[in-house]
Motif scaffolding. Sequence first.
Motif, PDB file in Angstrom:
ATOM      1  N   ALA A  25      12.371  -7.632  -1.637  1.00  8.87           N
ATOM      2  CA  ALA A  25      13.418  -8.626  -1.923  1.00  8.87           C
ATOM      3  C   ALA A  25      12.877 -10.053  -1.773  1.00  8.87           C
ATOM      4  N   PHE A  26      11.590 -10.240  -2.163  1.00  7.15           N
ATOM      5  CA  PHE A  26      10.918 -11.545  -2.158  1.00  7.15           C
ATOM      6  C   PHE A  26      10.751 -12.127  -0.756  1.00  7.15           C
ATOM      7  N   ARG A  27      10.579 -11.259   0.234  1.00  9.91           N
ATOM      8  CA  ARG A  27      10.353 -11.710   1.611  1.00  9.91           C
ATOM      9  C   ARG A  27       8.860 -11.639   1.920  1.00  9.91           C
ATOM     10  N   LYS A  28       8.272 -12.781   2.174  1.00  6.21           N
ATOM     11  CA  LYS A  28       6.829 -12.883   2.396  1.00  6.21           C
ATOM     12  C   LYS A  28       6.366 -12.071   3.607  1.00  6.21           C
ATOM     13  N   TYR A  29       7.175 -12.061   4.648  1.00 11.35           N
ATOM     14  CA  TYR A  29       6.758 -11.409   5.898  1.00 11.35           C
ATOM     15  C   TYR A  29       7.459 -10.069   6.123  1.00 11.35           C
ATOM     16  N   ALA A  30       7.925  -9.456   5.043  1.00 15.80           N
ATOM     17  CA  ALA A  30       8.575  -8.154   5.176  1.00 15.80           C
ATOM     18  C   ALA A  30       7.580  -7.113   5.696  1.00 15.80           C
ATOM     19  N   VAL A  31       8.051  -6.297   6.642  1.00 16.26           N
ATOM     20  CA  VAL A  31       7.261  -5.167   7.142  1.00 16.26           C
ATOM     21  C   VAL A  31       8.164  -3.945   7.107  1.00 16.26           C
ATOM     22  N   SER A  32       7.716  -2.900   6.445  1.00 11.05           N
ATOM     23  CA  SER A  32       8.533  -1.699   6.312  1.00 11.05           C
ATOM     24  C   SER A  32       8.414  -0.835   7.563  1.00 11.05           C
ATOM     25  N   PRO A  33       9.306   0.151   7.710  1.00 10.25           N
ATOM     26  CA  PRO A  33       9.202   1.077   8.853  1.00 10.25           C
ATOM     27  C   PRO A  33       7.878   1.831   8.911  1.00 10.25           C
ATOM     28  N   VAL A  34       7.203   1.971   7.766  1.00  9.22           N
ATOM     29  CA  VAL A  34       5.907   2.671   7.765  1.00  9.22           C
ATOM     30  C   VAL A  34       4.734   1.690   7.837  1.00  9.22           C
ATOM     31  N   GLY A  35       5.047   0.380   7.963  1.00  8.84           N
ATOM     32  CA  GLY A  35       3.992  -0.602   8.187  1.00  8.84           C
ATOM     33  C   GLY A  35       3.493  -1.341   6.963  1.00  8.84           C
ATOM     34  N   ALA A  36       4.128  -1.146   5.799  1.00  9.36           N
ATOM     35  CA  ALA A  36       3.715  -1.876   4.603  1.00  9.36           C
ATOM     36  C   ALA A  36       4.032  -3.360   4.782  1.00  9.36           C
ATOM     37  N   HIS A  37       3.166  -4.215   4.247  1.00 11.87           N
ATOM     38  CA  HIS A  37       3.229  -5.659   4.512  1.00 11.87           C
ATOM     39  C   HIS A  37       3.519  -6.489   3.254  1.00 11.87           C
ATOM     40  N   GLY A  38       4.326  -7.523   3.461  1.00 15.34           N
ATOM     41  CA  GLY A  38       4.421  -8.611   2.502  1.00 15.34           C
ATOM     42  C   GLY A  38       5.220  -8.347   1.238  1.00 15.34           C
ATOM     43  N   PHE A  76      -3.967   0.100   5.412  1.00 21.12           N
ATOM     44  CA  PHE A  76      -5.225   0.830   5.270  1.00 21.12           C
ATOM     45  C   PHE A  76      -6.064   0.296   4.112  1.00 21.12           C
ATOM     46  N   TRP A  77      -5.405  -0.344   3.145  1.00 17.85           N
ATOM     47  CA  TRP A  77      -6.159  -0.883   2.004  1.00 17.85           C
ATOM     48  C   TRP A  77      -7.141  -1.965   2.443  1.00 17.85           C
ATOM     49  N   THR A  78      -6.803  -2.705   3.498  1.00 18.50           N
ATOM     50  CA  THR A  78      -7.732  -3.753   3.942  1.00 18.50           C
ATOM     51  C   THR A  78      -9.009  -3.137   4.503  1.00 18.50           C
ATOM     52  N   ARG A  79      -8.913  -1.907   4.989  1.00 16.40           N
ATOM     53  CA  ARG A  79     -10.104  -1.212   5.494  1.00 16.40           C
ATOM     54  C   ARG A  79     -10.876  -0.555   4.345  1.00 16.40           C
ATOM     55  N   VAL A  80     -10.141  -0.001   3.376  1.00 17.43           N
ATOM     56  CA  VAL A  80     -10.771   0.736   2.274  1.00 17.43           C
ATOM     57  C   VAL A  80     -11.481  -0.201   1.303  1.00 17.43           C
ATOM     58  N   ILE A  81     -10.845  -1.342   0.982  1.00 18.79           N
ATOM     59  CA  ILE A  81     -11.425  -2.219  -0.043  1.00 18.79           C
ATOM     60  C   ILE A  81     -11.567  -3.667   0.419  1.00 18.79           C
ATOM     61  N   GLY A  82     -11.164  -3.979   1.653  1.00 15.60           N
ATOM     62  CA  GLY A  82     -11.245  -5.355   2.126  1.00 15.60           C
ATOM     63  C   GLY A  82     -12.082  -5.485   3.379  1.00 15.60           C
ATOM     64  N   ASP A  83     -11.729  -6.480   4.190  1.00 12.56           N
ATOM     65  CA  ASP A  83     -12.514  -6.745   5.397  1.00 12.56           C
ATOM     66  C   ASP A  83     -11.843  -6.232   6.665  1.00 12.56           C
TER      67      ASP A  83
END
Length: 201
Positions: free
Chosen positions: A101-114, A121-128
């Motif tokens: 809903a266009f919330r920059k700092y939204a965090v879901s119950p399962v930990g999804a961000h932004g 986990f994507w930051t570990r798989v393809i990021g820093d």
Amino acid sequence: MLLSIAGSAHAGNQKEEALADSVRIALSRAITDSAPPKPQFDDINERIKYLHWLGEMSDRLKKKIPDSQVRLEFLSTAWYEARRAGLDPALVLGLIQVESAFRKYAVSPVGAHGYMQVMPFWTRVIGDGERSKLFHMQTNLRYGCSILRMYIDMEKGNLYLALGRYNGSRGRPEYPNAVLAAWKKWEFEHSPRDEPVLSQK
């Protein structure tokens, strides 16, 4: 049947899965290019269309993002990252509407961000590995658009299945239907359509 999406959000829950090295490397390269989102136009008519799009989308988004400077920065970044990934900006805005809903700092119950509800986990798989970067506007949009593009390619252009995979609900209709309904609300009459029509079945 399309779900009602007013005032609701469907938190993302992408599943971590084994990626071919070529896919992982391509994704890593896609998200590490730090070029700022500055659209360049060779054709003045394309620039005019973009400015019309920016103005209209800004009007539509006023209630969700009241600050005009933040709103224009968000829209220009979303447009840039969507086009960079070969996606319709209206699709990306529709997905963001459903996900956060266009919330920059939204965090879901399962930990999804932004905005695009990217799983850390994507930051570990393809990021820093720095998950806090998922709250940075361009980083979040770049991850989200790159991941959605990957899923569309994995599903051979089947947008219905790709959206389900993005949400971790592949094969179920609720999430794809919600995004497809939201997509229509963000369409722009003069919006460039570079992508072929994607299967929704």
